[in-house]
Design a protein around this motif. Structure first.
Motif, PDB file in Angstrom:
ATOM      1  N   LEU A 107       0.824  -1.199   0.000  1.00  0.00           N
ATOM      2  CA  LEU A 107       0.000   0.000   0.000  1.00  0.00           C
ATOM      3  C   LEU A 107       0.864   1.257   0.000  1.00  0.00           C
ATOM      4  O   LEU A 107       0.580   2.222  -0.725  1.00  0.00           O
ATOM      5  CB  LEU A 107      -0.929  -0.005   1.219  1.00  0.00           C
ATOM      6  CG  LEU A 107      -2.111  -0.968   1.167  1.00  0.00           C
ATOM      7  CD1 LEU A 107      -2.811  -1.022   2.521  1.00  0.00           C
ATOM      8  CD2 LEU A 107      -3.096  -0.572   0.074  1.00  0.00           C
ATOM      9  N   GLN A 108       1.919   1.256   0.812  1.00  0.00           N
ATOM     10  CA  GLN A 108       2.796   2.425   0.846  1.00  0.00           C
ATOM     11  C   GLN A 108       3.502   2.621  -0.497  1.00  0.00           C
ATOM     12  O   GLN A 108       3.613   3.744  -0.985  1.00  0.00           O
ATOM     13  CB  GLN A 108       3.809   2.272   1.973  1.00  0.00           C
ATOM     14  CG  GLN A 108       3.193   2.386   3.353  1.00  0.00           C
ATOM     15  CD  GLN A 108       4.217   2.428   4.473  1.00  0.00           C
ATOM     16  OE1 GLN A 108       5.413   2.409   4.232  1.00  0.00           O
ATOM     17  NE2 GLN A 108       3.751   2.494   5.704  1.00  0.00           N
ATOM     18  N   MET A 109       3.974   1.526  -1.091  1.00  0.00           N
ATOM     19  CA  MET A 109       4.612   1.645  -2.409  1.00  0.00           C
ATOM     20  C   MET A 109       3.628   2.171  -3.441  1.00  0.00           C
ATOM     21  O   MET A 109       3.970   3.032  -4.261  1.00  0.00           O
ATOM     22  CB  MET A 109       5.149   0.289  -2.843  1.00  0.00           C
ATOM     23  CG  MET A 109       6.333  -0.229  -2.042  1.00  0.00           C
ATOM     24  SD  MET A 109       6.924  -1.816  -2.667  1.00  0.00           S
ATOM     25  CE  MET A 109       7.676  -1.303  -4.222  1.00  0.00           C
ATOM     26  N   SER A 110       2.390   1.657  -3.412  1.00  0.00           N
ATOM     27  CA  SER A 110       1.412   2.099  -4.410  1.00  0.00           C
ATOM     28  C   SER A 110       1.054   3.564  -4.217  1.00  0.00           C
ATOM     29  O   SER A 110       0.805   4.287  -5.190  1.00  0.00           O
ATOM     30  CB  SER A 110       0.154   1.227  -4.341  1.00  0.00           C
ATOM     31  OG  SER A 110      -0.556   1.413  -3.136  1.00  0.00           O
ATOM     32  N   LEU A 111       1.052   4.028  -2.966  1.00  0.00           N
ATOM     33  CA  LEU A 111       0.779   5.446  -2.705  1.00  0.00           C
ATOM     34  C   LEU A 111       1.884   6.313  -3.315  1.00  0.00           C
ATOM     35  O   LEU A 111       1.605   7.344  -3.947  1.00  0.00           O
ATOM     36  CB  LEU A 111       0.680   5.690  -1.206  1.00  0.00           C
ATOM     37  CG  LEU A 111       0.310   7.111  -0.776  1.00  0.00           C
ATOM     38  CD1 LEU A 111      -1.072   7.485  -1.288  1.00  0.00           C
ATOM     39  CD2 LEU A 111       0.356   7.241   0.743  1.00  0.00           C
ATOM     40  N   VAL A 112       3.131   5.897  -3.143  1.00  0.00           N
ATOM     41  CA  VAL A 112       4.251   6.622  -3.744  1.00  0.00           C
ATOM     42  C   VAL A 112       4.108   6.648  -5.262  1.00  0.00           C
ATOM     43  O   VAL A 112       4.308   7.691  -5.911  1.00  0.00           O
ATOM     44  CB  VAL A 112       5.591   5.965  -3.346  1.00  0.00           C
ATOM     45  CG1 VAL A 112       6.751   6.558  -4.143  1.00  0.00           C
ATOM     46  CG2 VAL A 112       5.843   6.130  -1.851  1.00  0.00           C
ATOM     47  N   LEU A 451      10.505   0.562  -0.549  1.00  0.00           N
ATOM     48  CA  LEU A 451      10.047   1.940  -0.695  1.00  0.00           C
ATOM     49  C   LEU A 451      11.029   2.747  -1.540  1.00  0.00           C
ATOM     50  O   LEU A 451      10.635   3.606  -2.339  1.00  0.00           O
ATOM     51  CB  LEU A 451       9.881   2.582   0.680  1.00  0.00           C
ATOM     52  CG  LEU A 451       8.998   3.827   0.753  1.00  0.00           C
ATOM     53  CD1 LEU A 451       7.586   3.521   0.281  1.00  0.00           C
ATOM     54  CD2 LEU A 451       8.966   4.370   2.180  1.00  0.00           C
ATOM     55  N   GLU A 452      12.319   2.466  -1.398  1.00  0.00           N
ATOM     56  CA  GLU A 452      13.324   3.142  -2.211  1.00  0.00           C
ATOM     57  C   GLU A 452      13.146   2.805  -3.684  1.00  0.00           C
ATOM     58  O   GLU A 452      13.327   3.667  -4.562  1.00  0.00           O
ATOM     59  CB  GLU A 452      14.727   2.748  -1.736  1.00  0.00           C
ATOM     60  CG  GLU A 452      15.830   3.591  -2.339  1.00  0.00           C
ATOM     61  CD  GLU A 452      17.180   3.334  -1.687  1.00  0.00           C
ATOM     62  OE1 GLU A 452      18.178   3.863  -2.216  1.00  0.00           O
ATOM     63  OE2 GLU A 452      17.247   2.626  -0.662  1.00  0.00           O
ATOM     64  N   ILE A 453      12.780   1.547  -3.983  1.00  0.00           N
ATOM     65  CA  ILE A 453      12.508   1.154  -5.363  1.00  0.00           C
ATOM     66  C   ILE A 453      11.319   1.938  -5.918  1.00  0.00           C
ATOM     67  O   ILE A 453      11.334   2.403  -7.069  1.00  0.00           O
ATOM     68  CB  ILE A 453      12.251  -0.360  -5.456  1.00  0.00           C
ATOM     69  CG1 ILE A 453      13.559  -1.141  -5.294  1.00  0.00           C
ATOM     70  CG2 ILE A 453      11.585  -0.728  -6.783  1.00  0.00           C
ATOM     71  CD1 ILE A 453      14.548  -0.971  -6.435  1.00  0.00           C
ATOM     72  N   ALA A 454      10.263   2.091  -5.109  1.00  0.00           N
ATOM     73  CA  ALA A 454       9.095   2.845  -5.564  1.00  0.00           C
ATOM     74  C   ALA A 454       9.473   4.283  -5.904  1.00  0.00           C
ATOM     75  O   ALA A 454       9.045   4.841  -6.924  1.00  0.00           O
ATOM     76  CB  ALA A 454       8.002   2.819  -4.495  1.00  0.00           C
ATOM     77  N   MET A 455      10.298   4.897  -5.063  1.00  0.00           N
ATOM     78  CA  MET A 455      10.730   6.272  -5.323  1.00  0.00           C
ATOM     79  C   MET A 455      11.627   6.345  -6.557  1.00  0.00           C
ATOM     80  O   MET A 455      11.563   7.308  -7.333  1.00  0.00           O
ATOM     81  CB  MET A 455      11.446   6.815  -4.087  1.00  0.00           C
ATOM     82  CG  MET A 455      10.529   6.989  -2.880  1.00  0.00           C
ATOM     83  SD  MET A 455      11.409   7.515  -1.380  1.00  0.00           S
ATOM     84  CE  MET A 455      10.047   7.637  -0.202  1.00  0.00           C
ATOM     85  N   LEU A 456      12.441   5.316  -6.753  1.00  0.00           N
ATOM     86  CA  LEU A 456      13.285   5.255  -7.950  1.00  0.00           C
ATOM     87  C   LEU A 456      12.427   5.188  -9.209  1.00  0.00           C
ATOM     88  O   LEU A 456      12.712   5.872 -10.209  1.00  0.00           O
ATOM     89  CB  LEU A 456      14.197   4.027  -7.867  1.00  0.00           C
ATOM     90  CG  LEU A 456      14.852   3.577  -9.179  1.00  0.00           C
ATOM     91  CD1 LEU A 456      15.877   4.598  -9.638  1.00  0.00           C
ATOM     92  CD2 LEU A 456      15.498   2.208  -9.032  1.00  0.00           C
ATOM     93  N   ILE A 457      11.379   4.367  -9.180  1.00  0.00           N
ATOM     94  CA  ILE A 457      10.492   4.246 -10.344  1.00  0.00           C
ATOM     95  C   ILE A 457       9.887   5.592 -10.694  1.00  0.00           C
ATOM     96  O   ILE A 457       9.831   5.983 -11.869  1.00  0.00           O
ATOM     97  CB  ILE A 457       9.384   3.210 -10.055  1.00  0.00           C
ATOM     98  CG1 ILE A 457       9.984   1.804  -9.988  1.00  0.00           C
ATOM     99  CG2 ILE A 457       8.291   3.270 -11.121  1.00  0.00           C
ATOM    100  CD1 ILE A 457       9.009   0.750  -9.469  1.00  0.00           C
ATOM    101  N   VAL A 458       9.436   6.310  -9.681  1.00  0.00           N
ATOM    102  CA  VAL A 458       8.835   7.622  -9.912  1.00  0.00           C
ATOM    103  C   VAL A 458       9.838   8.571 -10.559  1.00  0.00           C
ATOM    104  O   VAL A 458       9.536   9.247 -11.552  1.00  0.00           O
ATOM    105  CB  VAL A 458       8.314   8.211  -8.590  1.00  0.00           C
ATOM    106  CG1 VAL A 458       7.947   9.681  -8.754  1.00  0.00           C
ATOM    107  CG2 VAL A 458       7.109   7.417  -8.100  1.00  0.00           C
ATOM    108  N   ARG A 459      11.051   8.609 -10.017  1.00  0.00           N
ATOM    109  CA  ARG A 459      12.063   9.525 -10.570  1.00  0.00           C
ATOM    110  C   ARG A 459      12.449   9.143 -11.992  1.00  0.00           C
ATOM    111  O   ARG A 459      12.550  10.003 -12.877  1.00  0.00           O
ATOM    112  CB  ARG A 459      13.294   9.535  -9.666  1.00  0.00           C
ATOM    113  CG  ARG A 459      13.096  10.246  -8.338  1.00  0.00           C
ATOM    114  CD  ARG A 459      14.416  10.484  -7.624  1.00  0.00           C
ATOM    115  NE  ARG A 459      15.039   9.236  -7.206  1.00  0.00           N
ATOM    116  CZ  ARG A 459      14.856   8.677  -6.016  1.00  0.00           C
ATOM    117  NH1 ARG A 459      14.058   9.252  -5.126  1.00  0.00           N
ATOM    118  NH2 ARG A 459      15.475   7.557  -5.702  1.00  0.00           N
TER     119      ARG A 459
END
Length: 467
Positions: A107-112, A451-459
């Protein structure tokens, strides 16, 4: 071939979908089935399969078709797929804490991802059935003693004893029960408001209060919360569609007797459905064109995944695509590439070019985990975060260069405080692995690394599409 047009295909103006007339849930038995255990008691196996066939299904056909429609939208770049969970579930891991923590991470990853990609995210858990694992060898040797390999809790036990390693068909019944418990708890959490965007504090994991990423995540949540409250103030009503999310399950459909036992025809929907999961996939070791797994998968109506590695040639891939999705049905087939950071730049572009040239409707997902497994000097099986990150970044670049888009990510992760993958936010080293290495098969990302992977995907995606 019997021709029928499904509602979801008719709505997309696609051609009719053909039911293979020469297929049945058991036709895979006429083909070579790799990665299958040898059960010593045929009568016990038959009895377990009869019982399994009589048990209720775990998912419904309309859930399956809803997911297929969402995957079709992801193929068009309108959604992003987040698929994640344990490398191999264990019966002992079917606890409320383990399940809820895993759900919290996703859920936290999907929110990011929703916040950063500006796209709806399709959440697919790698659980509620991920109990079978392929192995590189049929046997394992320790101190001169050779025993059958551990093939996941659905087959045998991980303990290195002769008794534990005997394949037991009753484990399939236990796997069904554990999957049902997991599914029921996840559904209850979500229906009860656990995923309510008004209360993201429900998703907090107690052990990560001092995470290096915690502040960045909290700022993001606060920003989303402010936006929600602003919109509700303007409308004068609560935004109720933020109270819950759709959540789907997936597993590698490796143990074909189990999958056959949950393959059914249903009222008001034509065709056959694997009702043990929403989204089954074929692993790289069992993707032979003339093999039992491809034979089984070609006849079910579920959206399906296919793992592809660096040894797959373009012409080979096209033949398997044709066997699994001869009608080029939207949402039907997802290709999950797992090349390894050292090989993806060379091996992925020819596959992308071939599939694009032939006009095949597929969703491309990157699995940056499985191609980057290694062993440390102190004997642990691990993955380096920098290699996982590198493969994912290279995947985005390769798809962009081919004029395509990467539509999702497939990760092995957990909400537990494990130390199984090197690097990441806390820069875990080989000596850290000894502290909390709990996986029975493959190393998983912990919360901070996920969570770091999720932020990487966004960037990374933002760089490509100009967000």
């Amino acid at each position: 071939m019997q021709q029928r047009t499904s509602p979801e295909v008719a709505m997309s103006n696609a051609t009719a979908v053909n039911l293979p007339a020469d297929w049945s849930p058991s036709s895979w038995r006429q083909r070579t089935a790799l990665q299958m255990p040898t059960y010593p008691d045929a009568a016990a196996l038959d009895g377990a399969l009869r019982e399994l066939h009589a048990l209720p299904p775990l998912v419904t056909s309309w859930e399956i078709l809803a997911l297929k429609k969402q995957i079709a939208e992801a193929q068009e770049g309108k959604r992003f797929i987040l698929q994640g969970g344990d490398c191999a579930e264990t019966f002992d891991g079917c606890t409320s804490e383990v399940i809820s923590n895993r759900l919290k991470v996703l859920l936290q990853m999907s929110l990011v991802l929703v916040h950063g990609l500006r796209l709806p995210v399709v959440r697919i858990g790698r659980f509620a059935g991920q109990y079978a694992k392929p192995r590189s060898a049929d046997s394992e040797e320790r101190d001169g003693v050779s025993l059958p390999s551990y093939r996941g809790d659905i087959v045998n036990g991980p303990e290195f004893t002769a008794e534990a390693r005997i394949p037991d068909p009753r484990r399939m019944i236990k796997a069904h029960a554990r999957s049902a418990m997991t599914m029921n708890f996840v559904r209850s959490l979500i229906d009860g408001g656990f995923a309510d965007l008004h209360h993201p504090e429900y998703w907090n994991l107690s052990w990560v209060g001092h995470s290096p990423l915690a502040d960045e995540y909290r700022r993001m949540v606060d920003g989303i919360g402010d936006a929600v409250r602003f919109m509700e103030t303007l409308s004068g009503n609560q935004l109720h569609n933020l109270n819950r999310v759709d959540f789907y399950t997936s597993h590698e459909a490796l143990l074909l007797p189990y999958e056959e036992g949950q393959t059914r025809e249903v009222p008001r929907n034509w065709g056959w459905f694997n009702l043990s999961t929403h989204f089954p996939w074929i692993g790289m070791r069992t993707a032979q064109l003339d093999g039992a797994h491809v034979e089984y998968f070609r006849g079910i109506r579920n959206p399906i995944g296919l793992k592809i590695g660096p040894s797959v040639a373009p012409e080979q891939l096209l033949k398997v695509i044709e066997a699994l999705n001869p009608d080029n049905e939207p949402g039907r087939l997802t290709l999950i590439h797992r090349m390894g950071a050292a090989h993806i730049a060379e091996k992925l572009p020819p596959l992308l070019a071939a599939v694009k040239r032939e006009g095949k409707r597929v969703l491309w997902i990157c699995d940056p985990m499985h191609g980057n497994t290694e062993s440390t000097t102190n004997g642990y099986k691990t993955r380096r975060f920098r290699n996982i990150r590198s493969e994912l970044e290279q995947a985005f670049d390769a798809h962009a260069a081919a004029g395509l888009h990467l539509g999702g990510v497939h990760l092995e992760l957990t909400g537990e405080d494990v130390t199984e993958c090197l690097g990441g936010a806390r820069e875990l080293t080989e000596s850290d692995l000894e502290r909390a290495y709990r996986s029975t098969v493959d190393p998983r990302l912990n919360y901070e690394q996920a969570l770091e992977i999720a932020m990487l995907i966004v960037r990374k995606r933002g760089q490509i599409v100009g967000l």
